[in-house]
Scaffold this motif. Structure first.
Motif, short mmCIF file in Angstrom:
data_model
loop_
_atom_site.label_atom_id
_atom_site.label_comp_id
_atom_site.label_asym_id
_atom_site.label_seq_id
_atom_site.Cartn_x
_atom_site.Cartn_y
_atom_site.Cartn_z
N ASP A 177 0.83 -1.21 0.00
CA ASP A 177 0.00 0.00 0.00
C ASP A 177 0.87 1.26 0.00
O ASP A 177 0.57 2.24 -0.72
N LYS A 178 1.94 1.23 0.79
CA LYS A 178 2.83 2.39 0.83
C LYS A 178 3.59 2.55 -0.48
O LYS A 178 3.85 3.66 -0.93
N ALA A 179 3.95 1.42 -1.09
CA ALA A 179 4.63 1.48 -2.38
C ALA A 179 3.73 2.09 -3.45
O ALA A 179 4.16 2.92 -4.26
N VAL A 180 2.47 1.68 -3.44
CA VAL A 180 1.51 2.22 -4.40
C VAL A 180 1.33 3.72 -4.18
O VAL A 180 1.21 4.50 -5.14
N LYS A 181 1.29 4.12 -2.92
CA LYS A 181 1.15 5.55 -2.61
C LYS A 181 2.34 6.35 -3.16
O LYS A 181 2.19 7.46 -3.67
N ILE A 182 3.54 5.78 -3.07
CA ILE A 182 4.73 6.44 -3.61
C ILE A 182 4.57 6.66 -5.11
O ILE A 182 4.90 7.73 -5.64
N ILE A 183 4.05 5.65 -5.80
CA ILE A 183 3.86 5.77 -7.25
C ILE A 183 2.82 6.84 -7.56
O ILE A 183 3.01 7.69 -8.44
#
Length: 722
Positions: A247-253
């Motif tokens: 979820d945090k990785a997706v937010k970074i994108i």
């Protein structure tokens, strides 16, 4: 290739290693001119600022990396230029890239690769649609309406779903190829990930039981656990992976591209999910695993190197005849009697153990050899039947044999005994007798004997089969080289194996030295090396200072003074009213030592017109000609009686020898069949990060028995008793 980008490699190296640029420049020029690291460290101190071998190798590695980095930057720039994609923005990014990985990220869009889904979608003409969706431009029409225009059965675009799926493939490719995004995700994954393992094969589970359900931060896991996980994975017992918060990785994108959750977002979200899970994270996971393995290997190799250095620098046993025993049961114990200089005097085979049990004759043969050759010490290898052979020797001592014994590691002895070198040294002898000779010589001159064996076979460190063999061999070879140069090599007695480690000397040169030595009866001066066929001025320059000759014709050859500094050394001797030829006389030496202390080093250096470091080295060498730096190291432990685990109780204190050091502790030999473990937590009352901070191989140390497991024959020690 055209130079698109330039770098001040010397400046960058100096800044990163915190060294002076001029010294770095000197080292690079010397290395590029064919000078070896040991030669530069010992004999070019004025040029390098007295940098040691480690600092010079660090420069060598860093320069090599930066040269490859610069070359790759220019290759990528050329590749971009070839397809008209080389812009000022790309040039700026390439200039700022600090690692090869960052350069490879920038290269992705121009890289020739297997045709992807995105490439196929672009060929079908879906790029404009993908750009509209990606940019989320406010249009009155929906994505489905836009997609309607691209339906074309001839292009395998049968319906709206085919069209939008192709557009998503293009968007996923663009997301994956974004170098700045990859950098952000890399930083996130490297900072916040865990390494996780689970059982894959229950049949082989026992030896990896600590890793059935394992999870640890990649920034906290110790190196030896990484290597254990790698081994479990390689043996297909464990399933290992990297996990982090998706979820945090997706937010970074999302934050990177500033996507808005409008009518286009569901299609972007599909592309984003595919790009991260199938394209970006798998490559980042490989990077993490490679990084962890690299760091673990680096630590393991450092452990090997430190252990090996201590092993090689153990002091020689000077002036002692030894009877070496290579223990065995069925095939018998092989005996080699060695003279003080390691020459073979006698051999025998005895059968004191089962199944032969010829004890009486074995005692008689051994006793006769000891008396015949006036043997000073019995040396027993620590392999199969070592304990039984030790009991055999101890019983002889108890029955009146006045001699001591010691046990040495026979790691690698079998490797040496079957080697080409061993066959050349002792063509007429059985393999097992060669092994006994190796065991005996290890106590007489560890360095001279152990260099004949592949370093990784010497039984120091852990996980030697789990790390890059090329990396391990390179590091251990450097340790052997440094040890050989630190001690120096006796030119008239050294084996070809030992000579090959000397600066500038190839295996071909080494054999020619031995051939010349056999024909001419030995060298009287270092300069005679130039008479050896193929031994040119450059080889002589690199090697001469590390070779020793005990000769009146060349008195400085007993010291590390290089022939290029002989005149200066003679002037120093003349300065204290002595001729250089007097250096061999003990009484004169004592006077020299006293008078040389009064010399003003700075004034002497100015007078001789040489640097202060070289002046110091010459004076030190004159003060202690022929000094063996290993003399100050702890010697072997000699015994006359045996120790059994049944005799051991908690709280007892013993003097033991450090046999091996690993991340979690050290193995101590107190005379038992098995070494005991001194865990790192029992080494000190204060926190200890590394056992090497207080211990080294070969060190004699007093330990207290912490625990005894007599059933499993295991013992643990502590140092917390003073």
């Amino acid at each position: 290739m055209a130079k698109y980008i330039e770098m001040d490699i010397l400046k960058l190296t100096a800044e990163e290693l915190k060294l002076k640029k001029n010294n770095v420049k000197a080292v690079v020029e010397l290395l590029d001119s064919g000078n070896t690291v040991p030669f530069i460290a010992r004999y070019r101190k004025e040029m390098t600022g007295s940098l040691d071998e480690l600092e010079i190798r660090n420069i060598e590695e860093k320069i090599d990396y930066l040269r490859r980095l610069l070359q790759r930057k220019n290759e990528v720039a050329a590749a971009a230029d070839k397809v008209d994609k080389y812009s000022g923005q790309l040039k700026e990014k390439l200039i700022k890239a600090d690692t090869l990985q960052e350069v490879e990220d920038l290269y992705r869009p121009f890289k020739s690769k297997k045709k992807t889904k995105a490439d196929k979608a672009i060929e079908k003409g879906l790029k404009p649609l993908a750009e509209l969706i990606f940019k989320q431009e406010e249009l009155a029409t929906t994505p489905e309406q836009l997609a309607q225009e691209y339906i074309d059965p001839e292009k395998a675009l049968e319906n709206i779903e085919d069209v939008l799926s192709g557009a998503e493939d293009i968007i996923a490719g663009d997301i994956s190829d974004d170098a700045e995004l990859r950098k952000k995700l890399r930083e996130f994954v490297f900072a916040k990930s865990d390494i996780v393992s689970e059982l894959k094969n229950e049949e082989e589970a026992e030896k990896f039981r600590d890793y059935y359900e394992f999870k640890e931060s990649i920034n906290k896991i110790p190196p030896h656990r990484i290597l254990a996980l790698n081994r479990g994975e390689k043996e297909e017992v464990l399933r290992v992976k990297i996990v982090c918060d998706e979820d945090k990785a997706v937010k970074i994108i999302n934050d990177h591209f500033e996507f808005e959750k409008n009518q286009y977002y569901p299609f972007i979200e599909n592309a984003l999910d595919y790009a991260y899970k199938r394209m970006i994270f798998p490559s980042l996971e490989r990077e993490v695993r490679n990084h962890l393995t690299d760091k673990a290997e680096e630590k393991a190799v450092n452990n090997f190197s430190t252990n090996l250095k201590s092993l090689l620098m153990q002091p020689p046993l000077v002036g002692k005849k030894v009877l070496a025993i290579d223990p065995a049961f069925r095939t018998g114990c092989k005996i080699a009697v060695l003279a003080e200089n390691g020459d073979l005097l006698d051999t025998a085979a005895i059968y004191p153990h089962a199944p032969v049990n010829n004890l009486e004759e074995s005692v008689e043969v051994t006793a006769k050899l000891i008396k015949k050759h006036d043997v000073d010490l019995i040396v027993i290898g620590n392999g199969t039947a070592s304990r039984e052979t030790e009991i055999f020797v101890v019983n002889m001592i108890k029955n009146g044999l006045d001699i001591e014994y010691t046990i040495v590691s026979e790691a690698g002895a079998s490797v040496y005994s079957a080697s080409k070198l061993a066959r050349q040294e002792f063509p007429e002898l059985d393999v097992s007798i060669r092994g006994a000779i190796s065991i005996g010589r290890r106590i007489q001159d560890p360095l001279a004997e152990l260099v004949k064996i592949e370093p990784k076979s010497l039984g120091v460190g852990m996980y030697q089969h789990d790390i890059s063999q090329k990396r391990l061999e390179k590091a251990l070879n450097e340790v052997v080289v440094d040890a050989v140069h630190h001690v120096g090599v006796e030119l008239n007695t050294a084996s070809a194996a030992l000579l090959t480690y000397v600066s500038g000397i190839s295996s071909n040169n080494a054999q020619k030295i031995i051939d010349h030595r056999s024909e001419k009866g030995g060298f009287k001066t270092r300069k005679e090396l130039l008479d050896v066929y193929g031994f040119g001025p450059k080889t002589y320059e690199q090697a001469a200072g590390f070779l020793r000759i005990d000769s009146d014709a060349d008195p400085f050859a007993l010291t590390p003074i290089h022939p290029e500094s002989y005149k200066e050394a003679e002037r120093i001797l003349n300065k204290i009213d002595h001729q250089s030829s007097d250096i061999k006389d003990d009484q004169t030496l004592e006077k020299i030592r006293e008078k040389i202390k009064t010399l003003n080093i700075i004034e002497t250096a100015e007078t001789l017109e040489i640097g202060i470091p070289t002046t110091k080295d010459i004076i030190k060498a004159i003060q202690q000609p022929g000094r063996d730096p290993r003399a100050s190291m702890p010697g072997p432990v000699f015994r006359k009686d045996i120790l059994k685990i049944e005799d051991i109780e908690e709280g007892m204190i013993f003097t033991g020898k450090v046999r091996n050091i690993v991340d979690f502790g050290a193995f101590i030999d107190i005379g038992l069949k098995q070494d005991g473990l001194l865990h790192i937590s029992e080494m000190s009352d204060f926190y200890l990060n590394d056992p090497f901070e207080i211990l080294q191989i070969g060190q004699n140390v007093d330990v207290k028995v912490l625990n005894v497991d007599k059933k499993r024959e295991r013992i643990s020690f502590t140092l917390k008793f003073f």
